[in-house]
Design a protein around this motif. Structure first.
Motif, PDB file in Angstrom:
ATOM      1  N   HIS A 101      -3.229  10.429  -5.852  1.00  0.00           N
ATOM      2  CA  HIS A 101      -4.677  10.268  -6.001  1.00  0.00           C
ATOM      3  C   HIS A 101      -4.741  10.722  -7.302  1.00  0.00           C
ATOM      4  CE1 HIS A 101      -3.975   9.938  -1.945  1.00  0.00           C
ATOM      5  NE2 HIS A 101      -4.170  11.755  -1.810  1.00  0.00           N
TER       6      HIS A 101
ATOM      7  N   CYS B  82      -9.942   6.743   2.895  1.00  0.00           N
ATOM      8  CA  CYS B  82     -11.047   6.351   2.376  1.00  0.00           C
ATOM      9  C   CYS B  82     -12.354   6.492   2.718  1.00  0.00           C
ATOM     10  CB  CYS B  82     -10.709   5.644   1.438  1.00  0.00           C
ATOM     11  SG  CYS B  82      -9.947   3.920   2.771  1.00  0.00           S
TER      12      CYS B  82
ATOM     13  N   SER C  16      -4.795   5.610  -6.090  1.00  0.00           N
ATOM     14  CA  SER C  16      -5.538   5.844  -5.669  1.00  0.00           C
ATOM     15  C   SER C  16      -6.420   7.614  -4.744  1.00  0.00           C
ATOM     16  CB  SER C  16      -4.129   6.357  -4.098  1.00  0.00           C
ATOM     17  OG  SER C  16      -3.058   7.541  -4.445  1.00  0.00           O
TER      18      SER C  16
ATOM     19  N   LYS D 110      -0.023   7.216  -8.327  1.00  0.00           N
ATOM     20  CA  LYS D 110      -0.478   6.790  -7.582  1.00  0.00           C
ATOM     21  C   LYS D 110      -2.411   6.359  -7.815  1.00  0.00           C
ATOM     22  CE  LYS D 110       2.317   7.111  -3.372  1.00  0.00           C
ATOM     23  NZ  LYS D 110       2.124   7.796  -1.953  1.00  0.00           N
TER      24      LYS D 110
ATOM     25  N   ASP E  18       0.733  -1.369  -0.188  1.00  0.00           N
ATOM     26  CA  ASP E  18      -0.009   0.034   0.032  1.00  0.00           C
ATOM     27  C   ASP E  18       0.771   1.571  -0.204  1.00  0.00           C
ATOM     28  OD1 ASP E  18      -1.226   1.949   0.650  1.00  0.00           O
ATOM     29  OD2 ASP E  18      -1.941   0.658   1.996  1.00  0.00           O
TER      30      ASP E  18
ATOM     31  N   GLY F 178      -2.857   2.479  -3.914  1.00  0.00           N
ATOM     32  CA  GLY F 178      -2.224   3.212  -2.357  1.00  0.00           C
ATOM     33  C   GLY F 178      -3.883   2.859  -1.890  1.00  0.00           C
ATOM     34  N   SER F 179      -3.985   2.686  -1.090  1.00  0.00           N
ATOM     35  CA  SER F 179      -5.586   2.786  -0.168  1.00  0.00           C
ATOM     36  C   SER F 179      -5.740   4.432   0.497  1.00  0.00           C
ATOM     37  CB  SER F 179      -5.547   1.965   0.904  1.00  0.00           C
ATOM     38  OG  SER F 179      -4.896   2.471   2.061  1.00  0.00           O
ATOM     39  N   ASP F 180      -5.223   5.299   0.311  1.00  0.00           N
ATOM     40  CA  ASP F 180      -5.480   6.678   1.165  1.00  0.00           C
ATOM     41  C   ASP F 180      -6.544   6.395   2.073  1.00  0.00           C
ATOM     42  OD1 ASP F 180      -5.192   9.506   1.463  1.00  0.00           O
ATOM     43  OD2 ASP F 180      -6.939   9.910   0.229  1.00  0.00           O
TER      44      ASP F 180
END
Length: 288
Positions: free
Chosen positions: A167, A241, A201, A199, A4, A235-237
């Motif tokens: 993002h 999120c 994300s 990313k 991640d 990437g999850s952020d």
């Protein structure tokens, strides 16, 4: 292995004023290494990159690096920097002298909060970016879509610096085709620079309250075409999120939004790109 490449940890009482904004109640609480480890275990994540969380103070770096030192899955830290400050190199030296300083892999400034879309063209900013390059670190770009043209110019002017776009440059996914059209040209201009990675994300929070993976797919397709798997990373952020999805939902959404890819291409997106760009190989070896 799954990495991640983008998440946060914070203690709101230590200066995260942005969390006081309306609508952020779901994330207006401490998020700790223990919380992170629980999510990683449930979702099959092997390692992560911890990114500054908008506190915009150099003291945050000490917290992040210490957490990384005590939390084996945190393989790298992207700390905050005032990129226009006169002594970026001195700040880097101080960060590296902190406990856990060996896990510093990158720096980030909150460029998304700068009203000038040409902020990255400023001479003082370019000087700071050059000092990041000289330190051998990555610079994460957290920008709005209207900053993308100046980001492209900065990347072209500083080929020695590795940039990572967070993002996707924050396209307005909730605006559908109109949002795609407003974002695409700047995004592809930035991607034309070989020293930039991106990313996958932060998409669910840009996609509106009733998003679906199908809403994300056109933006993912543009990213895949512009960057290719070897310059894209998952990437999850998390925990941002949580305003739109839980951790597992973000991972499933990307899996559904991606087209059919070969195993090697998926390996790049889910681990290989982050490992190479952030220089994580030695740290990951200790996890095995």
């Amino acid at each position: 292995m799954i990495i991640d490449a983008h998440h946060h940890l914070w203690q709101p009482e230590r200066g995260y004023a942005w969390l006081d904004e309306p609508g952020l109640e779901a994330i207006r609480r401490p998020f700790t290494p223990g919380d992170l480890t629980a999510e990683l275990n449930v979702n099959g994540i092997d390692a992560t990159v911890l990114v500054e969380g908008g506190r915009c103070h150099p003291d945050e770096a000490a917290d992040l690096l210490a957490w990384a030192a005590d939390t084996p899955p945190i393989a790298g830290v992207v700390a905050w920097i005032d990129i226009a400050a006169p002594d970026v190199a001195g700040t880097v030296r101080r960060y590296r002298g902190l406990r856990g300083g060996e896990r510093l892999v990158g720096l980030r400034a909150q460029v998304q909060g700068e009203p000038d879309p040409d902020y990255l063209d400023r001479a003082d900013v370019r000087r700071g970016l050059a000092e990041v390059a000289a330190a051998g670190l990555v610079f994460d770009l957290v920008v709005r879509a209207d900053h993308l043209p100046s980001a492209a110019r900065a990347a072209g002017a500083l080929p020695q610096l590795r940039f990572v776009l967070d993002h996707l440059g924050k396209p307005r996914i909730d605006d559908g085709p109109a949002g795609l059209d407003r974002w695409r040209d700047g995004f592809t201009a930035l991607a034309a620079n070989d020293n930039v990675a991106c990313k996958l994300s932060g998409m669910v929070t840009e996609a509106g309250p009733r998003w679906t993976p199908e809403d994300l797919a056109p933006f993912v397709a543009v990213a895949l075409d512009a960057f290719g798997p070897d310059r894209l990373m998952f990437g999850s952020d998390w925990p941002v999120c949580l305003l739109a999805s839980d951790y597992g939902g973000v991972r499933r959404a990307l899996e559904l939004a991606l087209p059919s890819l070969m195993a090697a291409e998926l390996d790049a997106i889910y681990a290989g790109t982050a490992t190479r760009i952030y220089g994580l190989a030695d740290r990951l070896g200790r996890l095995r």
